[in-house]
Structure formats: C-alpha cells, structure tokens
Scaffold this motif. Structure first.
Motif, PDB file in Angstrom:
ATOM      1  N   ARG A   1      72.104 -18.222  11.671  1.00  0.00           N
ATOM      2  CA  ARG A   1      71.085 -18.679  10.731  1.00  0.00           C
ATOM      3  C   ARG A   1      71.482 -20.052  10.159  1.00  0.00           C
ATOM      4  N   GLU A   2      72.762 -20.143   9.793  1.00  0.00           N
ATOM      5  CA  GLU A   2      73.240 -21.390   9.200  1.00  0.00           C
ATOM      6  C   GLU A   2      73.202 -22.539  10.208  1.00  0.00           C
ATOM      7  N   THR A  19      62.068 -16.870  14.931  1.00  0.00           N
ATOM      8  CA  THR A  19      62.545 -15.546  14.551  1.00  0.00           C
ATOM      9  C   THR A  19      63.325 -14.877  15.682  1.00  0.00           C
ATOM     10  N   ASP A  20      64.387 -14.221  15.273  1.00  0.00           N
ATOM     11  CA  ASP A  20      65.154 -13.404  16.203  1.00  0.00           C
ATOM     12  C   ASP A  20      64.287 -12.195  16.553  1.00  0.00           C
ATOM     13  N   ILE A  21      64.552 -11.574  17.700  1.00  0.00           N
ATOM     14  CA  ILE A  21      63.757 -10.383  17.999  1.00  0.00           C
ATOM     15  C   ILE A  21      64.413  -9.133  17.419  1.00  0.00           C
ATOM     16  N   LYS A  22      65.713  -8.991  17.731  1.00  0.00           N
ATOM     17  CA  LYS A  22      66.381  -7.767  17.249  1.00  0.00           C
ATOM     18  C   LYS A  22      66.935  -7.964  15.850  1.00  0.00           C
ATOM     19  N   VAL A  30      63.227 -19.940   9.277  1.00  0.00           N
ATOM     20  CA  VAL A  30      64.143 -19.358  10.243  1.00  0.00           C
ATOM     21  C   VAL A  30      64.442 -17.919   9.827  1.00  0.00           C
ATOM     22  N   ILE A  31      64.163 -16.970  10.707  1.00  0.00           N
ATOM     23  CA  ILE A  31      64.452 -15.564  10.398  1.00  0.00           C
ATOM     24  C   ILE A  31      65.508 -15.060  11.382  1.00  0.00           C
ATOM     25  N   SER A  76      67.033 -13.425   6.030  1.00  0.00           N
ATOM     26  CA  SER A  76      68.074 -12.724   6.776  1.00  0.00           C
ATOM     27  C   SER A  76      67.576 -11.472   7.489  1.00  0.00           C
ATOM     28  N   ASP A  77      66.306 -11.129   7.308  1.00  0.00           N
ATOM     29  CA  ASP A  77      65.734 -10.065   8.141  1.00  0.00           C
ATOM     30  C   ASP A  77      64.216 -10.189   8.175  1.00  0.00           C
TER      31      ASP A  77
END
Ligand code: ATP
Ligand code: MG
Length: 454
Positions: free
Chosen positions: A18-19, A55-58, A10-11, A36-37
């Motif tokens: 995240r948690e 993954t998050d995009i931003k 998980v990013i 975390s990034d």
C-alpha cells in the motif's frame, strides 16, 4: 477536479505494498488516498469522488470484486484497476468482464503501474472532453446538419435562418465537399415551405437536351423518346425549393429559359404550347469561378445577377481548422457504434492536413478508419499514409510550363528550407534536428555540408 492530475484511491491490505503504491503515485503528483481493506475502501467511495481506484482482489472483509461492484453502482465514471496475484489469470479476466478497466499482476513493475494509471486517466480525460464536445456539437455549434464553430461558420448560422425566410435566390459558392448541398437543404428545411418539395438537380449530370426536359418537362412526341407527357422538376417543386447544383454547367441555350422563370415564374414544357406558372424558390451552387464563366461568355451575366441575390460562400476546411475537432467528433459518433475516440497525436495530423476535398474527404477518411480499426482510440497508426505524409502544396510550386523547369534545383531548395527550419527549431542541436526530419545523423550532416549550411 481539485487535482488536475487525478484523484486515486488505493485499496490494499498489505501495508508495505500500500505504501509503495502511495509513494509512487504521489511522486507522479496524483492526489492519493489509501484504505487497508475493501470495507474501508467502499466507505471512502461513498464519501468522495475518485478518478481511479486501484484495488487488490484478495482482501479481508470485502474483496476486490465487491469493491468493483460498489464502484459501478455508486460512481460509474470512476476507473477501476485490479491487482491480481501472480498466476490468477481467471480472476483478472473475470474482473475485466465485470467492468474493470485493466489489471496489474503482483509483483508489479513500477513503470508498469505508472503507465497503466497514466493511460487510464488520459483516456478518461479524453472521453470527458469528448462528452463536453458532443454536447456542444448538439447545441451551439450546429444548425440543422451543419457543424461548425469557426467565426465564418457561425456567421453563416446567423444568416441562413434569416435568408430561409425570404424567397430571394441564393447562390452558394465553395470548393467541392465544403457543404454547399447541406446549406441548401438547411435553407429549405428552415423555410416556410419546408413541407413542400425540395428538389435537387445536378446540371452537370445531363446532356443538354435532357436537362431541359428534366427541368421543364416535355410533351409526348416532342422528340424521339418522348413517349409520354412528363412534368418537369420545376412543376414538381412548385411551392417548394429547387436546388440547381453545378449551375455553371448549364448550357447557354437553357440559361435564357431559366432566366425567364426567375423573372416571371413562367416556362413552357419542351414541345408545349402554353405557359406554365410556378412559385419556386431557386437555390444554385457552383464550385467553379462563376465570374470567370461570365467573362469568358459561357454564363449569362444577367442570369448571374438574378441567381446571386444572396451570395453565400463556404470557406474551404483548411481556412477553418477549428471546425476539424467538432467534425471529427460528429463523424465518429455517426460511423462508430462504440464511440471511438481520437488520440491527441492523431488529432494533430488531422489538423495539419490541407483537406483539398474538404469536409467530404474528412468524412470519408474517418469512415474508412472506423471500418478498419477495432481499437477504441484512433492513433496515428490508423491514419492513411497519404494524410500522414502531409503533401507539399503543388499549387505553391513553380508551374510546369512548356519551357520546362529544373526539378532538382527546386527539390534542393525545399530540402534546404527544411534543414534550416529544423535547425532553428532545435536551436542548432544537430542530433535533434536530424531526428525531426527522420534522417540519420550522418545523412543530415552530409546534407548540411552539401548546401554549405553552418
Ligand atoms: N459543416 C458540415 N458539417 C457536417 N457535415 C458536413 C459539413 N460540410 C459538409 N459536410 C458533409 O460533407 C459531405 C459533402 O458535403 P456537400 O455534399 O454539401 O458538399 P458540396 O459543397 O455540395 O460538394 P460538391 O461541390 O462536390 O457537390 C456531405 O456528406 C456533408 O454531409
Ligand atoms: Mg454538392
């Protein structure tokens, strides 16, 4: 895989998010790592193999697109799911274009995440299994174009290459669509005569007179319409193999001529005056009971023995169900350019069908499904109704004779059987039993009292 359910990375730069993701996925018993990034995420991808990356995009440092590019480069089998902020459909579409498996909108519903992840990993597992199967189809479970892993087919795979080396006649028996023609082609292709002709003749396709001139040739003027001298298929097959399909349909008058070729390799053309000598391997096939044809006098017994030096029997598909997944895989890669897969539910339906038309029927059904469905995965929805509604085997029902029969009684008996079967299966829980039979509870209860089932 260390963890059967799957390894997930998980990013996400937002700590709380995240948690939440980590806890949620760990509850589902996935093995979860988080970063975390994007940069930290990419480092982890370089060091370990994940089944799936969310993954998050931003994000600061490296964004989701950078992560996606790196995954595609370093670990292309890993699935990537993107998290997009609400209202940024363009970036979601862009992500899919660049090879992301799916995307989830933020804020997301927990069930949605669960579902998307499960579906993605299920599909990945399915395609991995399929790949394995595909390799097996290529080596172990294939002889020429014949596919099969069942004991009976494997036995044939051992016998066929040996038989191919000899020049003995072979009689192939088996139901329609079970692969008789395929076996005859394999026998030729594995024989020392493989570079000579392989000629197939369907004995049922010609009227009596024509079949004779087709097989043995004719001289000009020997019958109306014989405008030229014409060589027969036995001459054309000289040095090679002739496959006589539907041999039971050969008229008695021709059978003696065939017997003569088998005994001394000679025959005469229709209207011919001299003997012609050939050296041809004869393979014949029938989906009828040839012994019955012998006892009813429509097939010569001496010819039968001559043809049946090596008997090969192809079992019906319903007696070798373990071949079905391999065949499905084989036909799917034959018919679909995009390598379609089949869901476990759909596979179950295929396994339970009785396949009266054997492999040919299976092949045709899959060709139709591939043609009509543009989905990547074939589900029960795509399967034609006549196969889904596994039909009662009409052969196992009482025969309809001139005396007639009590149809309602018979149908009631079938109904009763199913009611009891369903109750046994559900340990007597009526609601469940009704569901199994796709009946409303009321209708189920009504039927129970009708038949006095307790
Ligand atoms: N074991 C198999 N592996 C792959 N394809 C198969 C297999 N068995 C049959 N097929 C395919 O199924 C179809 C029917 O096979 P084939 O023509 O050999 O059957 P047959 O026994 O000769 O039938 P019929 O009695 O109706 O002539 C063909 O397209 C063939 O390629
Ligand atoms: Mg055939």
């Amino acid at each position: 895989m260390e963890n059967i359910k799957g390894k997930i990375l998980v990013i996400e730069d937002e700590k709380s998010m995240r948690e939440v993701l980590r806890i949620l996925l760990e509850e589902e018993e996935y093995n979860v790592t988080s970063a975390s990034d994007g940069k930290e995420g990419i480092e982890l991808i370089k060091k370990d193999i994940f089944d799936l990356v969310i993954t998050d995009i931003k994000m600061p440092k490296a964004d989701g697109f950078e992560v996606l590019r790196k995954v595609k480069e370093i670990s292309p089998d890993t699935i990537v799911i993107m998290i997009t902020a609400f209202g940024t459909t363009e970036s979601a579409i862009e992500a899919m274009k660049q090879g992301a498996y799916d995307y989830i909108n933020k804020p997301f519903k927990i069930d949605e995440i669960r579902l998307v992840v499960k579906k993605a990993l299920d599909n990945k597992k399915l395609s991995e299994e399929l790949l394995l199967l595909r390799e097996k189809v290529q080596v172990t479970f294939r002889l020429e174009n014949i596919i099969g892993k069942s004991a009976k087919m494997q036995e044939l795979f051992k016998v066929i290459p040996r038989v191919a080396q000899s020049s003995s006649t072979v009689l192939i028996t088996g139901e329609s669509g079970s692969g008789k023609e395929l076996v005859s082609a394999a026998l030729h292709n594995l024989s020392p005569q493989k570079n000579k002709n392989f000629i197939t003749v369907n004995c049922a396709a010609f009227p009596e007179g024509l079949l004779e001139s087709e097989l043995f040739g004719h001289m000009k003027g020997s019958f109306t319409g014989a405008l030229y001298n014409k060589a027969g298929l036995f001459e054309i097959a000289d040095g090679g193999t002739i496959f006589l399909d539907e041999i039971c349909e050969m008229p008695l008058s021709l059978q003696s001529k065939l017997l003569r070729v088998l005994e001394n390799g000679t025959f005469r053309r229709v209207g011919g005056t001299s003997d012609i000598k050939v050296d041809v391997r004869v393979i014949s096939a029938t989906n009828r009971d040839i012994l019955e044809a012998v006892s009813s006098g429509t097939f010569r017994e001496d010819l039968y023995y001559r043809l049946n030096v090596v008997p090969l029997n192809l079992p019906p598909l319903r007696e070798r169900k373990e071949d079905i997944p391999l065949l499905i895989e084989h036909f799917l890669s034959k018919f679909s350019a995009d390598n379609k897969m089949i869901s476990p539910d759909a596979m179950r339906i295929f396994m339970n069908n009785s396949w009266k038309g054997n492999v040919r029927e299976l092949e045709n059904v899959l060709e139709r499904i591939v043609l009509l469905s543009d989905k990547e995965i074939i589900t029960p929805q795509d399967i034609p109704d006549e196969i889904k509604m596994a039909k009662y085997d009409i052969k196992s029902l009482p025969d309809l004779t001139d005396e007639g029969l009590d149809m309602e009684k018979i149908i009631e008996n079938i109904e009763k059987d199913y009611l009891i079967k369903a109750l046994e299966k559900t340990n007597g829980v009526k609601i469940e039993a009704a569901k199994l039979l796709k009946l409303s509870f009321r209708s189920f209860r009504h039927r129970l009292s009708k038949y006095g089932i307790k």
